[in-house]
Design a protein around this motif. Structure first.
Motif, PDB file in Angstrom:
ATOM      1  N   VAL A 190      -3.280   7.767  -4.549  1.00 34.27           N
ATOM      2  CA  VAL A 190      -3.406   7.003  -3.303  1.00 34.27           C
ATOM      3  C   VAL A 190      -4.804   7.190  -2.755  1.00 34.27           C
ATOM      4  O   VAL A 190      -5.262   8.323  -2.593  1.00 34.27           O
ATOM      5  N   ASP A 221      -2.150   2.048  -3.006  1.00 32.83           N
ATOM      6  CA  ASP A 221      -1.308   2.619  -4.054  1.00 32.83           C
ATOM      7  C   ASP A 221      -1.926   2.305  -5.409  1.00 32.83           C
ATOM      8  O   ASP A 221      -1.866   1.168  -5.881  1.00 32.83           O
ATOM      9  N   ALA A 251       0.552   1.311  -8.419  1.00 36.16           N
ATOM     10  CA  ALA A 251       1.382   0.103  -8.288  1.00 36.16           C
ATOM     11  C   ALA A 251       1.393  -0.741  -9.556  1.00 36.16           C
ATOM     12  O   ALA A 251       2.418  -1.350  -9.896  1.00 36.16           O
ATOM     13  N   ARG A 277      -0.588  -0.552   0.734  1.00 27.71           N
ATOM     14  CA  ARG A 277       0.807  -0.267   1.105  1.00 27.71           C
ATOM     15  C   ARG A 277       0.978   0.054   2.585  1.00 27.71           C
ATOM     16  O   ARG A 277       1.989  -0.320   3.185  1.00 27.71           O
TER      17      ARG A 277
END
Length: 271
Positions: A56, A79, A82, A222
């Motif tokens: 992250v 993220d 992802a 996110r």
């Protein structure tokens, strides 16, 4: 037996040390503390940088091109896992990507030391991202035909008009006409503040054709983590749920921008 004398002797032995012995003990403690604190600090920094690089990453929003979804000065959390395990960006996702070769033809030169320090600060959201990093919304994926605009002024994807509630109030979905079939493995991206965003529309006639290779995507936005009053998860949009697959999309006869269509929008370097 002189119990009072014994008691006095015990009391004197339990008093705090003073003088040279106490100073010696304090020096030994200090000598052990600072090296350990330094090692702990280095380990903490290394962990933060590793998490930022692989999992992250905080990202400072430097421009208003994604308003009202993201505002100038917001720190968002990207993220980076992802799209790592077979998943791919979907229409409506807000993504951070490296625009080298699509939005920027080559990376700007900078002093190596300055670049290292800026990169470290950007990795924890304390400095603006690199001039090649951008944040936009995915409007079309590989194989999609994206057209502007229908009779109601809406963007069409694969023949379906898209209602876009996230677009900045007062902006048109696009004031620039375009008609493009997105090449496989790439994305067509646009800012939510359509009148204040340099995005795929502005780079159609350049090398790269305005589309972003999927492998250049850093991750998906996110959460908004800062300022505290903006703490929230970025909600997915259902604007594209009626858009079907790209099968049968007809290539446009002339996928170029209208002449002069790039005028009137601010050049947001990382927006």
């Amino acid at each position: 037996m002189d119990t009072e004398a014994q008691h006095t002797e015990r009391d004197s032995s339990s008093q705090p040390l003073t003088g040279p012995e106490e100073k010696s003990r304090s020096a030994r403690f200090s000598g052990r503390f600072w090296p350990r604190a330094g090692v702990l600090a280095v380990v903490c920094v290394a962990v933060v940088l590793l998490v930022s690089h692989f999992v992250v990453q905080p990202f400072l929003i430097p421009s208003g091109s994604m308003e009202p979804t993201l505002r100038v000065g917001d720190r968002v959390l990207v993220d980076k896992l992802a799209y790592r395990f077979g998943s791919v960006p979907h229409r409506g996702d807000v993504v951070v990507f490296d625009g080298t070769g699509s939005f920027v033809q080559e990376k700007p030169r900078e002093n190596p030391v300055t670049g290292l320090l800026r990169g470290a600060a950007a990795a924890v959201g304390l400095a603006e991202p690199a001039g090649t990093d951008f944040v936009k919304r995915v409007i079309g994926v590989g194989g999609d035909r994206v057209v502007c605009c229908d009779e109601g002024g809406r963007v069409e994807v694969n023949g379906r008009a898209v209602d876009e509630p996230y677009v900045y109030a007062g902006d048109a979905p696009s004031r620039v006409p375009f008609d493009i079939v997105v090449p496989e493995g790439t994305l067509w991206v646009m800012g939510d503040h359509r009148d204040n965003s340099r995005d795929s529309r502005d780079h159609l006639g350049e090398p790269g054709g305005g589309v972003v290779p999927v492998d250049r995507v850093v991750g998906r936005v996110r959460w908004t983590a800062w300022p505290p009053g903006r703490w929230s998860a970025l909600r997915p949009t259902d604007a594209f749920e009626d858009v079907g697959g790209a099968a049968g999309a007809v290539p446009p006869p002339d996928a170029v921008r209208a002449p002069g269509s790039g005028q009137g929008r601010r050049d947001d370097a990382h927006g």
